[in-house]
Scaffold this active site. Structure first.
Site, mmCIF file in Angstrom:
data_model
loop_
_atom_site.group_PDB
_atom_site.id
_atom_site.type_symbol
_atom_site.label_atom_id
_atom_site.label_comp_id
_atom_site.label_asym_id
_atom_site.label_seq_id
_atom_site.Cartn_x
_atom_site.Cartn_y
_atom_site.Cartn_z
ATOM 1 N N GLU A 224 0.827 -1.211 0.000
ATOM 2 C CA GLU A 224 0.000 0.000 0.000
ATOM 3 C C GLU A 224 0.863 1.263 0.000
ATOM 4 O O GLU A 224 0.373 2.354 0.315
ATOM 5 C CB GLU A 224 -0.967 0.019 1.204
ATOM 6 N N HIS B 115 -2.984 1.833 8.133
ATOM 7 C CA HIS B 115 -4.072 1.093 7.482
ATOM 8 C C HIS B 115 -4.272 -0.193 8.284
ATOM 9 O O HIS B 115 -3.312 -0.914 8.560
ATOM 10 C CB HIS B 115 -3.717 0.773 6.028
ATOM 11 N N HIS C 291 -7.520 -3.414 9.578
ATOM 12 C CA HIS C 291 -8.780 -4.079 9.235
ATOM 13 C C HIS C 291 -9.644 -4.242 10.495
ATOM 14 O O HIS C 291 -9.814 -5.374 10.978
ATOM 15 C CB HIS C 291 -8.481 -5.465 8.632
ATOM 16 N N HIS D 212 -12.885 -3.432 3.206
ATOM 17 C CA HIS D 212 -11.454 -3.728 3.313
ATOM 18 C C HIS D 212 -10.893 -3.279 4.660
ATOM 19 O O HIS D 212 -10.511 -4.115 5.474
ATOM 20 C CB HIS D 212 -10.710 -3.075 2.129
HETATM 21 P P1 13P Z 1 1.078 -5.530 3.026
HETATM 22 O O1 13P Z 1 1.503 -6.811 3.705
HETATM 23 O O2 13P Z 1 1.678 -5.407 1.641
HETATM 24 O O3 13P Z 1 1.373 -4.336 3.902
HETATM 25 O O4 13P Z 1 -0.486 -5.585 2.771
HETATM 26 C C1 13P Z 1 -1.417 -5.735 3.812
HETATM 27 C C2 13P Z 1 -2.738 -5.103 3.522
HETATM 28 O O5 13P Z 1 -3.538 -4.942 4.427
HETATM 29 C C3 13P Z 1 -3.059 -4.673 2.138
HETATM 30 O O6 13P Z 1 -4.197 -3.886 2.084
HETATM 31 ZN ZN ZN Z 2 -5.517 -4.099 3.863
#
Ligand code: 13P
Ligand code: ZN
Length: 270
Positions: free
Chosen positions: A120, A143, A145, A215
């Protein structure tokens, strides 16, 4: 023991240690399955002359876009495919420090190990470029989840502009106080794409935390702990909403009057 760029650099080490601490929280909360989520921190202010001449330990890599404000900047980046639960214990084995090159479109890794940055990176670096350009004091982007917040995005109702924000703010007074700009919504886009990066940028003009539909969230703040806090208070509200629903009723939420009173008392923007 192998030497590290963090040796004898207490301020830089403190920033990276904060990333490790937050990575542990993400794992504990169940928000970081496998390699889920990523973190970058602009560490340019901690870069000394010795770091500036450190040789590259990777080939030159393309960002995929040109970001003029990032010339000569340095970032700590989580590694792609790396686990937050591992990063929590070994931040320099599961992330690396990169230097943006003078073309503002490419970078090299300089320490400690040639760990390839997160997939990302286009979103993270586009956001840092915009933050610098707009004179923002924000240095960290996250970022992740978060389960309950992501679950909300599986219903059209909560994808309407500010519908989720209003509901989340009304669950408990602190949410508006500590996430005063609310939750922006970005319709589904392919992870790690430039389109997702562009949409994230546009939405961050109005929000500190934005939701990538189905996401995860992307949050910015002065440091990584504060970015985490904003997501944490929002997700707490989502949990309260779900708890009430599980008890068999629609939660009332705070009244408009109570929300207004809060905004005045805390001098909030919206
Ligand atoms: P990475 O392992 O490349 O950081 O990706 C994790 C992710 O949450 C992608 O949206
Ligand atoms: Zn992600």
């Amino acid at each position: 023991m192998k030497s590290s760029i963090l040796d004898n650099r207490p301020q830089l080490a403190a920033e990276v240690n904060k990333v490790a601490e937050v990575a542990g929280y993400l794992w504990q909360k169940g928000w970081a399955e496998r390699n889920g989520g990523n973190i970058t921190v602009n560490i340019t202010e901690y870069v000394d002359d010795e770091i500036k001449v450190m040789p590259a330990i990777s080939e030159v890599k393309q960002i995929g876009t040109t970001l003029p404000h990032l010339k000569g900047c340095y970032f700590y980046c989580k590694g792609t495919g790396k686990r937050m639960r591992d990063l929590a214990r070994w931040p320099m084995d599961n992330g690396s420090i990169i230097r943006i090159l003078d073309d503002c479109a490419s970078y090299v890794i300089i320490a400690d190990n040639p760990v390839q940055p997160t997939s990302e990176l286009p979103s993270h670096l586009s956001v840092h470029n915009w933050l610098i350009g707009s004179g923002s004091p924000y240095k960290a982007s996250l970022h992740t989840h978060p389960i309950e917040l992501v679950a909300l995005t599986h219903s059209k109702k909560w994808l309407e502009k500010d519908a989720a924000t209003r509901m989340l703010w009304s669950m408990i007074p602190e949410t508006k106080a500590f996430c005063p700009r609310g939750l922006g919504i970005i319709p589904y886009k392919l992870p790690s794409s430039i389109e997702l990066a562009d949409a994230t940028l546009a939405e961050l003009a109005d929000y500190d935390v934005v939701m990538w539909e189905k996401h995860g969230v992307f949050a910015v703040d002065t440091d990584i702990m504060s970015a985490f806090d904003q997501v944490d208070v929002l997700n707490k509200s989502a949990l309260i909403y779900i708890a009430a629903k599980n008890m068999g009723f629609e939660p009332e939420g705070m009244t408009d009057e109570q929300m207004k009173e809060m905004s005045i008392a805390f001098n909030l923007p919206k």
